[in-house]
Design an enzyme around this catalytic site. Structure first.
Site, PDB file in Angstrom:
ATOM      1  CD  GLU A  45      -2.980   1.130   2.432  1.00 39.54           C
ATOM      2  OE1 GLU A  45      -3.948   1.622   2.193  1.00 39.54           O
ATOM      3  OE2 GLU A  45      -2.730   0.093   3.239  1.00 39.54           O
ATOM      4  CE  LYS A 114      -7.408   1.188   2.869  1.00 41.24           C
ATOM      5  NZ  LYS A 114      -6.300   1.662   3.596  1.00 41.24           N
ATOM      6  CB  CYS A 175      -5.078  -2.192   3.572  1.00 38.53           C
ATOM      7  SG  CYS A 175      -4.293  -2.378   5.218  1.00 38.53           S
ATOM      8  CB  SER A 361      18.553  -0.294  36.165  1.00 35.49           C
ATOM      9  OG  SER A 361      17.572  -0.993  35.815  1.00 35.49           O
TER      10      SER A 361
END
Length: 708
Positions: A45, A114, A175, A361
């Protein structure tokens, strides 16, 4: 004529606004597909500009440069006998659409916009695009002059149409259309489309791949047909990571798939499908055939040519049908390793910096970040060993040495990764030893320093100005004093981290600077259990989208996979900030006690708040049932109220979260994923009263029940 057709899907590592690089990667995909004998090549896309352009889509320059790139693609010799399909933004009649451009050599066949924009969670497509709402309708689109000169066309069709060749019918989804309730592929399949194409930008999140696969298999199992889905891989400019896995399915089976989490910038897979198998599959379902007779037709753009391969054709390409393949899904721990390390690698190689700096740490969070960097070094070493010249070139550019040879992940780690244990008088010997042992195992350039003199100097300034000396609660101070003294230490660590990140390569005689890595997880962010502008403030944070429970599982998995024994103690140790005074050398401060909730509970709160969309009352009603074996309704109520109080007073911290790779649906990341206020009425007066009323009713009901 024959009935077999060879189809290609590509997986590209595109970069927003990198038009030159994007052109080169699309061109390489088209050439590979042609060499493999494909007659249709699909790309992801918005592959021309990159999906992550965001508000750059609003600029006319973005569309202009896309047409310029398309001008180059239209003239590729490989497109003479192969249909190509790329994505880019197109403005038509004053509206901007997310489009597929389907073309042959010097000829655009169709611009397909789309029809359903994704506008949830990390996606804001309606900010930049509008969906095409004229179902089964095409219009005339006036082409830019540079394209007219190449194609000889002045206008082409734009809209919801399909391509019809002399032997096959091809229709597009884009999509989100696959995921919507009313899918395009149903109408397309009923109208006789043999091949569905879906150029997609499907983001990674934990265990997302199997859902994507299931949808595509279910689609072709229900409709019949070949379904091509393309996806990106890598980081194209933001918090989203794409995991690849472009795939081809046919009649319910996956027949081709590119790798997940690849470091290759271009991957191409092909599959040969038999259209007669598709048509036989469909006519064997009478109910489908009856529905098809009622389906209205799509506009057809017809090509006078054949794209299937004649039976018996002797060529260099294998024309036997591609057999189904079995997809092996990675565990959540494996997905964390590969996604985060890939995202870090993309960010590092494109940032222009020379490596990473991490305040280590000795706790689970910072240790998991160190593990991810080491995993990245392993991935890079493997890619170079497998002959990936692009990765080797990137490594040599990072270390500013064109003759650099990677001998081991540990050596690479030492060259590009500096860790630093920043001790104070409140730090324990145990955490120092754990940090040192981990750094030694993975090979990082490890430093140890004490921050006490800097802390004292800053407090001396405060005392000189005010005449007051703040104290910890353990030494008679108030809660405000205690919190300020803790935050002072944490913020000093952030300042020192940036100082060392900028100068450590100079100290080592190496060019460049280091990116500072953050190590704050989802749960700490959600609860606000960290200091604003401490060393959680960094350039990027690979674990900012992952919860503490998942991180502990990941560290345990990593310990076994890479035989990193120091991680065993790190996982078993109680999480602690080590900002309050020790007692006889032992820590007195633990995260879960100070937060007033466990990390497991925090994870549940986060999912109910974001994924299940619960407010205080809704969360309480769900947890009364979920936790009924563990807590009374009143205890549940107190936990929910405590969570929402602390969440609301700390929500402002979300506005300054270090950019993190999106990984989980309950991320509280404020910039994009979790759009909520950062100033709340933290007493939640109405909501909490409703919870109390509900508790009273439940307790009254329990009393009445016992009497009976």
């Amino acid at each position: 004529m024959g009935s077999k057709i060879k189809l290609a899907v590509s997986c590209l590592n595109q970069w927003a606004l990198d038009f030159q690089g994007n052109l080169e990667r699309i061109t390489e995909a088209i050439k590979q597909a042609h060499e493999l004998g494909a007659t249709y090549c699909l790309t992801p896309e918005i592959s021309v500009s990159g999906y992550g352009c965001d508000d750059h889509f609003l600029e006319i320059d973005t569309e202009r440069h896309c047409w310029e790139v398309l001008e180059e693609l239209l003239q590729l010799e490989e497109c003479k006998q192969m249909i190509c399909d790329v994505g880019m933004p197109v403005v038509h009649r004053g509206s901007r659409f997310n489009c597929r451009i389907i073309f042959l050599f010097k000829r655009i066949l169709l611009i397909r916009p789309k029809t359903a924009c994704c506008n949830e969670l990390n996606y804001r497509e309606l900010r930049w695009f509008v969906p095409w709402q004229k179902s089964k309708t095409v219009e005339s689109y006036l082409l830019p002059q540079n394209i007219c000169y190449v194609t000889g066309q002045s206008h082409v069709e734009i809209g919801d149409g399909i391509i019809e060749t002399g032997d096959a019918c091809i229709g597009s989804e884009i999509c989100e259309e696959l995921w919507t309730a009313e899918n395009s592929h149903v109408s397309l399949g009923l109208d006789g489309v043999d091949i569905f194409t879906n150029g997609s930008g499907s983001q990674f999140s934990l265990q997302q791949l199997h859902r994507r696969m299931d949808l595509i298999k279910a689609t072709t199992r229900k409709m019949g047909g070949a379904y091509l889905m393309c996806n990106q891989v890598g980081c194209d400019g933001g918090r989203i990571f794409y995991d690849g896995c472009s795939m081809i399915a046919c009649n319910g089976d996956i027949v081709a798939c590119t790798p997940q989490f690849s470091l290759k910038e271009v991957e191409v897979e092909v599959a040969t499908v038999d259209l007669e198998d598709i048509r036989s599959f469909r006519v064997s379902k009478p109910s489908r055939s009856m529905q098809a007779t009622k389906e209205s037709e799509y506009p057809r753009i017809k090509i006078h040519g054949f794209f299937m391969c004649p039976d018996g054709l002797i060529s260099q390409h294998d024309l036997s049908c591609t057999l189904p393949i079995q997809i092996t899904y990675k565990t959540s721990e494996e997905e964390i390793e590969f996604s985060a390390s890939n995202w870090l690698w993309d960010y590092l190689r494109r940032s222009g910096q020379s490596g990473f700096f991490l305040p280590l740490s000795g706790g689970v969070d910072s240790s998991s970040v160190a593990c991810i960097v080491f995993a990245m070094c392993n991935l890079v070493c493997k890619a170079v060993h497998d002959g990936n010249k692009g990765v080797l070139s990137d490594v040599r550019r990072l270390v500013h040495d064109q003759s650099y040879a990677i001998t081991s992940p540990e050596n690479l780690c030492n060259d590009i990764f500096t860790t630093c244990y920043m001790a104070s008088e409140n730090s324990s010997v145990a955490t120092k030893q754990r940090a040192s042992s981990l750094a030694k195992r993975i090979g990082s350039n490890h430093l140890e320093l004490r921050i006490d003199t800097v802390v004292s100097a800053l407090l001396m300034v405060f005392t000189a100005v005010t005449g007051f000396i703040p104290k910890f609660t353990a030494k008679g101070g108030s809660r405000r004093e205690n919190l300020a003294l803790q935050n002072n230490q944490a913020r000093i660590r952030m300042v020192l981290a940036y100082l060392f990140a900028q100068l450590m390569q100079w100290v080592r005689g190496k060019p460049g600077g280091l990116l500072v890595l953050g190590s704050s997880n989802i749960d700490e962010a959600l609860r606000g259990y960290y200091t604003k502008y401490d060393c959680s403030s960094a350039d990027i944070n690979p674990i900012g989208g992952i919860g503490k429970t998942e991180l502990k599982s990941f560290v345990s998995y990593f310990c076994k996979k890479y035989n990193v024994q120091p991680l065993r103690e790190i996982v078993e140790a109680p999480p602690t900030a080590e900002l309050e005074p020790l007692e006889d050398g032992e820590i007195t401060q633990t995260d879960e006690v100070q937060m007033g909730m466990t990390y497991n509970e925090l994870s549940v709160f986060g999912k109910l708040r974001k994924v299940a969309l619960c407010g205080p009352y809704g969360m309480f009603t769900k947890l009364v049932q979920l936790w009924k074996q563990t807590y009374s309704p009143r205890q549940v109520a107190e936990k929910v109220k405590h969570f929402f109080y602390t969440y609301s007073i700390n929500r402002h911290k979300m506005t300054t979260l270090t950019p993190a790779m999106h990984c989980d649906a309950h991320s509280p990341e404020d910039s994009r994923h979790d759009l909520r206020p950062f100033l709340y009425h933290n007493k939640w007066t109405w909501q909490f009263r409703k919870i109390d009323d509900h508790v009273a009713k439940l307790e009254e009901h329990e009393i009445v029940t016992k009497k009976k």
